[in-house]
Design a protein around this motif. Structure first.
Motif, PDB file in Angstrom:
ATOM      1  N   ASP A  52       0.843  -1.199   0.000  1.00  0.00           N
ATOM      2  CA  ASP A  52       0.000   0.000   0.000  1.00  0.00           C
ATOM      3  C   ASP A  52       0.876   1.245   0.000  1.00  0.00           C
ATOM      4  N   ARG A  53       0.571   2.189  -0.870  1.00  0.00           N
ATOM      5  CA  ARG A  53       1.249   3.473  -0.830  1.00  0.00           C
ATOM      6  C   ARG A  53       0.607   4.382   0.220  1.00  0.00           C
ATOM      7  N   LEU A  54       1.422   5.278   0.764  1.00  0.00           N
ATOM      8  CA  LEU A  54       0.906   6.160   1.804  1.00  0.00           C
ATOM      9  C   LEU A  54      -0.259   7.001   1.315  1.00  0.00           C
ATOM     10  N   GLY A  55      -0.281   7.266   0.006  1.00  0.00           N
ATOM     11  CA  GLY A  55      -1.358   8.072  -0.535  1.00  0.00           C
ATOM     12  C   GLY A  55      -2.731   7.485  -0.278  1.00  0.00           C
ATOM     13  N   ARG A  56      -2.789   6.157  -0.068  1.00  0.00           N
ATOM     14  CA  ARG A  56      -4.081   5.542   0.242  1.00  0.00           C
ATOM     15  C   ARG A  56      -4.612   6.058   1.574  1.00  0.00           C
ATOM     16  N   TRP A  57      -3.701   6.389   2.494  1.00  0.00           N
ATOM     17  CA  TRP A  57      -4.103   6.776   3.848  1.00  0.00           C
ATOM     18  C   TRP A  57      -3.814   8.239   4.157  1.00  0.00           C
ATOM     19  N   PHE A  58      -2.867   8.821   3.445  1.00  0.00           N
ATOM     20  CA  PHE A  58      -2.543  10.239   3.593  1.00  0.00           C
ATOM     21  C   PHE A  58      -2.522  10.841   2.192  1.00  0.00           C
ATOM     22  N   GLY A  59      -3.678  11.318   1.739  1.00  0.00           N
ATOM     23  CA  GLY A  59      -3.799  11.746   0.352  1.00  0.00           C
ATOM     24  C   GLY A  59      -2.994  12.980   0.015  1.00  0.00           C
ATOM     25  N   ASP A  60      -2.782  13.882   0.972  1.00  0.00           N
ATOM     26  CA  ASP A  60      -2.132  15.153   0.701  1.00  0.00           C
ATOM     27  C   ASP A  60      -0.671  15.082   1.128  1.00  0.00           C
ATOM     28  N   SER A  61       0.176  14.514   0.277  1.00  0.00           N
ATOM     29  CA  SER A  61       1.587  14.322   0.588  1.00  0.00           C
ATOM     30  C   SER A  61       2.451  14.921  -0.511  1.00  0.00           C
ATOM     31  N   PRO A  62       3.717  15.234  -0.202  1.00  0.00           N
ATOM     32  CA  PRO A  62       4.617  15.768  -1.237  1.00  0.00           C
ATOM     33  C   PRO A  62       4.806  14.758  -2.363  1.00  0.00           C
ATOM     34  N   PRO A  63       5.117  15.240  -3.562  1.00  0.00           N
ATOM     35  CA  PRO A  63       5.327  14.316  -4.702  1.00  0.00           C
ATOM     36  C   PRO A  63       6.368  13.244  -4.429  1.00  0.00           C
ATOM     37  N   GLU A  64       7.451  13.601  -3.707  1.00  0.00           N
ATOM     38  CA  GLU A  64       8.509  12.614  -3.465  1.00  0.00           C
ATOM     39  C   GLU A  64       8.063  11.510  -2.514  1.00  0.00           C
ATOM     40  N   TRP A  65       6.918  11.687  -1.848  1.00  0.00           N
ATOM     41  CA  TRP A  65       6.376  10.665  -0.966  1.00  0.00           C
ATOM     42  C   TRP A  65       5.493   9.660  -1.706  1.00  0.00           C
ATOM     43  N   GLN A  66       5.170   9.922  -2.946  1.00  0.00           N
ATOM     44  CA  GLN A  66       4.115   9.153  -3.615  1.00  0.00           C
ATOM     45  C   GLN A  66       4.431   7.672  -3.735  1.00  0.00           C
ATOM     46  N   ASN A  67       5.707   7.302  -3.783  1.00  0.00           N
ATOM     47  CA  ASN A  67       6.068   5.889  -3.923  1.00  0.00           C
ATOM     48  C   ASN A  67       6.416   5.215  -2.600  1.00  0.00           C
ATOM     49  N   ILE A  68       6.242   5.910  -1.476  1.00  0.00           N
ATOM     50  CA  ILE A  68       6.497   5.284  -0.174  1.00  0.00           C
ATOM     51  C   ILE A  68       5.397   4.268   0.121  1.00  0.00           C
ATOM     52  N   THR A  69       5.798   3.040   0.444  1.00  0.00           N
ATOM     53  CA  THR A  69       4.841   1.987   0.803  1.00  0.00           C
ATOM     54  C   THR A  69       4.965   1.644   2.282  1.00  0.00           C
ATOM     55  N   LEU A  70       4.030   0.871   2.791  1.00  0.00           N
ATOM     56  CA  LEU A  70       4.109   0.401   4.173  1.00  0.00           C
ATOM     57  C   LEU A  70       5.360  -0.453   4.381  1.00  0.00           C
ATOM     58  N   HIS A  71       5.718  -1.245   3.387  1.00  0.00           N
ATOM     59  CA  HIS A  71       6.945  -2.036   3.470  1.00  0.00           C
ATOM     60  C   HIS A  71       8.159  -1.136   3.672  1.00  0.00           C
ATOM     61  N   HIS A  72       8.239  -0.031   2.950  1.00  0.00           N
ATOM     62  CA  HIS A  72       9.352   0.896   3.125  1.00  0.00           C
ATOM     63  C   HIS A  72       9.402   1.440   4.550  1.00  0.00           C
ATOM     64  N   PHE A  84       6.477  16.610   9.161  1.00  0.00           N
ATOM     65  CA  PHE A  84       7.234  15.565   8.470  1.00  0.00           C
ATOM     66  C   PHE A  84       7.407  15.912   6.984  1.00  0.00           C
ATOM     67  N   HIS A  85       6.366  16.446   6.370  1.00  0.00           N
ATOM     68  CA  HIS A  85       6.402  16.773   4.943  1.00  0.00           C
ATOM     69  C   HIS A  85       7.469  17.829   4.623  1.00  0.00           C
ATOM     70  N   ARG A  86       7.785  18.667   5.593  1.00  0.00           N
ATOM     71  CA  ARG A  86       8.688  19.801   5.331  1.00  0.00           C
ATOM     72  C   ARG A  86      10.144  19.379   5.200  1.00  0.00           C
ATOM     73  N   VAL A  87      10.492  18.178   5.608  1.00  0.00           N
ATOM     74  CA  VAL A  87      11.880  17.722   5.559  1.00  0.00           C
ATOM     75  C   VAL A  87      12.053  16.819   4.338  1.00  0.00           C
ATOM     76  N   PRO A  88      12.958  17.154   3.427  1.00  0.00           N
ATOM     77  CA  PRO A  88      13.145  16.327   2.221  1.00  0.00           C
ATOM     78  C   PRO A  88      13.592  14.910   2.576  1.00  0.00           C
ATOM     79  N   LEU A  89      13.217  13.960   1.733  1.00  0.00           N
ATOM     80  CA  LEU A  89      13.667  12.590   1.924  1.00  0.00           C
ATOM     81  C   LEU A  89      15.182  12.506   1.766  1.00  0.00           C
ATOM     82  N   MET A  90      15.785  11.566   2.488  1.00  0.00           N
ATOM     83  CA  MET A  90      17.230  11.371   2.418  1.00  0.00           C
ATOM     84  C   MET A  90      17.639  10.655   1.135  1.00  0.00           C
TER      85      MET A  90
END
Length: 293
Positions: A51-71, A103-109
């Motif tokens: 599941d991608r986070l977008g399923r549960w948190f629809g309003d996320s930064p573009p770089e978050w779109q591919n984050i899954t629960l596994h990640h 959390f959204h304000r800090v870029p992914l590593m």
């Protein structure tokens, strides 16, 4: 009073038992309960590991779109740890929406799935996913589906309120310190309180499959991602570090909240388990491997 409690057991034989009925913060050992909660909902068909986070948190930064629960479960989402979010005071409550925005304000590593970096904020997000998927408060879900089911009568999650037998956290000079906020900011990352004997029951329930049926038990307790740590730890499962100690498979985790340290480990082949709980930062609770060997 600052105290360290140690419980070591091999099979049915107690090797060391220096414990009381005192309840300690488990700090990051709490992540095992978060991972188990997610996997219980996967078994229920309410969540999927991809599941991608977008399923549960629809309003996320573009770089978050591919984050899954596994990640999130494996610390491969690219999220930082608490030191990467200096704007968050771990002792102060924030509203869930404000915390997520922070959390959204800090870029992914790194892009999701391309690296490994330990992240408590990732487990906070998982706890909020559990709440949304189960449509019940996270602490209530843990109580109903895990604590009560396993008979962990001295274990609970979140702020303690007026509960008895609570340890007070101390710094390295054994002075009392303010506790972290555990209902929102620390939820899922370090929010569980327990006793050494309850934690031993928990370790046994995980290993035996009493809580999680296959394949979910194996998914949790075997390597899902490489960590680069070693030599005894090669990877991370879901909520546990995994590897080999003296040629035998083992899984373990340490924890550190303000005023508290914890450590758990299990070598299934030997039936050897260890639980260390402390309410002083003077304790080096993460160097207990010799008791497992």
């Amino acid at each position: 009073m600052a105290r360290v409690e140690i419980l070591v057991q091999q099979g049915a034989d107690v090797i060391v038992d220096d414990t009381t009925q005192t309840r300690y913060q488990l700090a990051s050992v709490s992540k095992q309960f978060t991972a188990a909660a997610v996997l219980l909902l996967v078994a229920d068909g309410k969540l999927a590991r991809d599941d991608r986070l977008g399923r549960w948190f629809g309003d996320s930064p573009p770089e978050w779109q591919n984050i899954t629960l596994h990640h999130l479960l494996t610390h491969t989402a690219g999220l930082g740890h608490w030191e990467d979010y200096p704007m968050i005071d771990l002792a102060q409550r924030m509203e869930p929406g404000e915390l997520l925005t922070t959390f959204h304000r800090v870029p992914l590593m790194f892009p999701p799935g391309t690296g490994w970096s330990y992240s408590s904020p990732g487990y906070v997000l998982l706890a909020h996913v559990v709440e949304r998927a189960a449509d019940t408060p996270y602490r209530v879900f843990l109580a109903d589906r895990i604590f009560d089911r396993l008979g962990l009568t001295s274990t609970f999650a979140g702020s303690p309120g007026a509960r008895p037998n609570l340890a007070v956290g101390h710094d390295a000079e054994e002075r009392p310190v303010p506790a972290w906020e555990l209902d929102v900011v620390g939820m899922g990352a370090g929010d569980v309180w327990s006793t050494a004997k309850d934690v031993l029951t928990w370790l046994d329930a995980l290993e035996s499959g009493r809580l999680l049926s296959e394949p979910h038990r194996t998914l949790m307790l075997t390597e899902r991602a490489r960590t680069g740590k070693g030599p005894d730890t090669s990877g991370y499962g879901y909520g546990v570090f995994v590897g080999e100690l003296d040629g035998r498979r083992w899984w373990h985790h340490s924890g550190h909240n303000a005023g508290f340290k914890a450590y758990v480990g299990n070598i299934p082949e030997r039936g050897r388990r260890i639980v260390v709980l402390s309410n002083t930062e003077a304790t080096n609770a993460g160097t207990m491997e010799p008791l497992l060997a």
